[in-house]
Structures are given as structure tokens and as C-alpha cells.
Write a protein that holds these residues in place. Structure first.
Motif, PDB file in Angstrom:
ATOM      1  N   VAL A  64       4.757  11.417   4.881  1.00 31.49           N
ATOM      2  CA  VAL A  64       4.363  10.009   4.775  1.00 31.49           C
ATOM      3  C   VAL A  64       3.973   9.716   3.332  1.00 31.49           C
ATOM      4  O   VAL A  64       3.370  10.555   2.653  1.00 31.49           O
ATOM      5  CB  VAL A  64       3.177   9.704   5.719  1.00 31.49           C
ATOM      6  CG1 VAL A  64       2.519   8.375   5.377  1.00 31.49           C
ATOM      7  CG2 VAL A  64       3.645   9.697   7.171  1.00 31.49           C
ATOM      8  N   LYS A  65       4.318   8.526   2.862  1.00 31.13           N
ATOM      9  CA  LYS A  65       3.881   8.095   1.532  1.00 31.13           C
ATOM     10  C   LYS A  65       2.808   7.027   1.668  1.00 31.13           C
ATOM     11  O   LYS A  65       2.892   6.137   2.515  1.00 31.13           O
ATOM     12  CB  LYS A  65       5.059   7.551   0.715  1.00 31.13           C
ATOM     13  CG  LYS A  65       5.768   6.358   1.338  1.00 31.13           C
ATOM     14  CD  LYS A  65       6.968   5.930   0.497  1.00 31.13           C
ATOM     15  CE  LYS A  65       7.741   4.792   1.176  1.00 31.13           C
ATOM     16  NZ  LYS A  65       8.937   4.389   0.404  1.00 31.13           N
ATOM     17  N   LYS A  66       1.760   7.154   0.856  1.00 29.01           N
ATOM     18  CA  LYS A  66       0.784   6.088   0.684  1.00 29.01           C
ATOM     19  C   LYS A  66       1.237   5.274  -0.511  1.00 29.01           C
ATOM     20  O   LYS A  66       1.484   5.835  -1.584  1.00 29.01           O
ATOM     21  CB  LYS A  66      -0.611   6.665   0.422  1.00 29.01           C
ATOM     22  CG  LYS A  66      -1.331   7.169   1.660  1.00 29.01           C
ATOM     23  CD  LYS A  66      -2.497   8.064   1.306  1.00 29.01           C
ATOM     24  CE  LYS A  66      -3.467   7.449   0.330  1.00 29.01           C
ATOM     25  NZ  LYS A  66      -4.299   6.378   0.953  1.00 29.01           N
ATOM     26  N   LEU A  87      -4.946  10.652   6.944  1.00 22.67           N
ATOM     27  CA  LEU A  87      -4.613   9.403   6.269  1.00 22.67           C
ATOM     28  C   LEU A  87      -5.552   8.304   6.753  1.00 22.67           C
ATOM     29  O   LEU A  87      -6.018   8.334   7.892  1.00 22.67           O
ATOM     30  CB  LEU A  87      -3.174   8.980   6.593  1.00 22.67           C
ATOM     31  CG  LEU A  87      -2.035   9.855   6.071  1.00 22.67           C
ATOM     32  CD1 LEU A  87      -0.742   9.480   6.793  1.00 22.67           C
ATOM     33  CD2 LEU A  87      -1.876   9.673   4.573  1.00 22.67           C
ATOM     34  N   ALA A 102       0.787   3.078   4.603  1.00 20.45           N
ATOM     35  CA  ALA A 102       1.332   4.408   4.879  1.00 20.45           C
ATOM     36  C   ALA A 102       2.657   4.223   5.608  1.00 20.45           C
ATOM     37  O   ALA A 102       2.715   3.525   6.630  1.00 20.45           O
ATOM     38  CB  ALA A 102       0.362   5.232   5.711  1.00 20.45           C
TER      39      ALA A 102
END
Length: 241
Positions: A64-66, A87, A102
Motif C-alpha cells: 500500500v502507498k500512503k 496504517l 492509502a
């Protein structure tokens, strides 16, 4: 091992795994297994920047990217999380809305932990509370290190760093990290190190020609870790302790 001695992987990861490692099996079942677990598709939003805080999330698998909207249709990737990381916890002390979004970068299984369950565990487990409270001291340095990927002016070194960080995080439980595999699009790599996608493709081509990596589509295999580390370490003045 040379991989850990010469490249500071820990400076790119919040110590949220340490928080979860304080839990007994029964505590883990209460906080995670008995809560809501969902499979997310690639590109699916887990939580949205500006939305009300309602809990935090535990990565069970996937990536996952923030990220934040950087304006002009650009995305700024602030952090990449993989299995075992939490997260959405950054706003818990203040109760403010989520400060970033996210988004799943691949198929991911994620557990949602409601605030009530989190506070119950924090109030009932001193070890859990202490490990969680230590996270706040990391935020500026970790986020600053990700931001530095696009600021040093050394695109080849920045891309080598990004590949190493993602490779380590995606292979965290693999004890043999002499060769690491990742799956990430050129678009996400470009947003991570803040260069054009064409430049990412060009540099990856150079890395392939030098036999540092091989790639097929979004799958990248890191072959020569020591040489990638040497390249990544060249302009290291922006990395924070």
C-alpha cells in the motif's frame, strides 16, 4: 550481513511491527482476527485524505502507498507499507482526519481495527502502549527520508534507493535477501522519486544493461544488491537518523 551493514533499511520503515509483536495470541485475535478483514484490489482506496478518523489498519499481505495530492494532477508518495505494518494511526493522538490517503498497489489483505478496540488494547497492555508511543519520534525522520528521494538531484541513486527499500520491505520475512523481487509500476516509481516516467524507464534500462536487475512488466528482480547499495549510498547526505 553486508546488506544490512551498508544500507540503513530501518530508516525507511516505521517500527509498527514492534507494536504488534508485543501482543499475545489472544490479544492478537481480539485486535485483528475478530475485527473486519478485507481483500483490496489494486488501486482500491483504503482510506481517503481528509476523511474522518474511524480506526487504523494492519497490513496482512500486499503493498500500500500512503500519498497526498501534490497539485497539478501529481501524486506525492509519502510511504510504502507491506505485511505487518500499521496504517492510519498518525492522527489518533489528535483525532484529526486522515492526513493522507492509502491506496493498494497490488492485491492486499488488510485488517481494520476500530478505535474502540485499539484504545482497549492500549489501556490494558503496557507493552503495547509503550511500543505505540515510541512511534511518534520516528515520523519526521522517516517521512523526510522518503521525501529526500526526489530532492538529491541524483536520479540513478534515488531509483537504486527506492528499489532497495521496496525490495527489503516486500521480502521482509525472506532470510535470503541476496536476490529480491518486487512488483511496482513505472508510474509509482516516478511519483516516489519525483521524476518523469520516461526517465524511470531509461534508468531501469541502464540497470538492466549493467546486470543490476532484470524486469518483465512491473516485476523487477534485483540481482546485484551490493552494486545497487554502492550506487544508492553515493549521495547520502539527505538521509536522517
Amino acid at each position: 550481513m553486508i546488506l544490512f551493514e551498508k544500507f540503513p533499511y530501518e530508516k525507511w520503515s516505521f517500527a509498527t511491527r514492534n507494536v504488534m509483536e508485543t501482543l499475545s495470541p489472544d490479544q492478537y485475535n481480539f485486535l485483528v482476527i475478530e475485527q473486519h478483514i478485507k481483500d483490496y484490489k489494486k488501486g482500491e482506496v483504503i482510506f481517503q485524505q481528509g476523511h474522518s478518523l474511524d480506526g487504523l489498519y494492519l497490513m496482512l499481505n500486499g503493498m500500500v502507498k500512503k500519498s497526498k495530492d501534490a497539485g497539478g494532477g501529481k501524486e506525492q508518495i509519502l510511504y510504502i507499507a507491506t505485511a505487518g505494518e500499521l496504517l492510519g494511526y498518525h492522527s489518533i493522538p489528535t483525532g484529526d482526519p486522515y492526513p493522507d490517503s492509502a491506496i493498494a498497489m497490488e492485491k492486499s489483505k488488510i485488517a481494520f481495527i476500530p478505535l474502540e478496540a485499539f484504545y482497549h488494547m492500549k489501556n490494558s497492555s503496557a507493552a503495547f502502549a509503550q511500543a505505540y508511543n515510541r512511534l511518534s519520534g520516528q515520523e519526521l525522520s522517516i517521512i523526510g527520508n522518503y521525501a529526500s528521494l526526489g530532492k538529491s538531484g541524483h536520479s540513478e541513486a534515488n531509483l537504486a534507493r527506492a528499489l532497495l527499500v521496496i525490495g527489503y520491505k516486500c521480502n521482509y520475512d525472506n532470510t535470503d535477501k541476496r536476490v529480491m523481487e518486487i512488483s511496482i509500476s513505472r508510474h509509482n516509481l516516478a511519483n516516489l522519486i519525483d521524476i518523469a516516467g520516461d526517465n524511470v524507464s531509461r534508468i531501469l534500462g541502464q540497470f538492466k544493461a549493467s546486470q543490476l536487475i532484470t524486469s518483465t512488466g512491473s516485476k523487477i528482480r534485483l540481482l546485484d544488491i551490493p552494486k545497487l547499495i554502492d550506487l544508492a549510498n553515493a549521495p547520502f547526505e539527505n538521509i536522517k537518523n
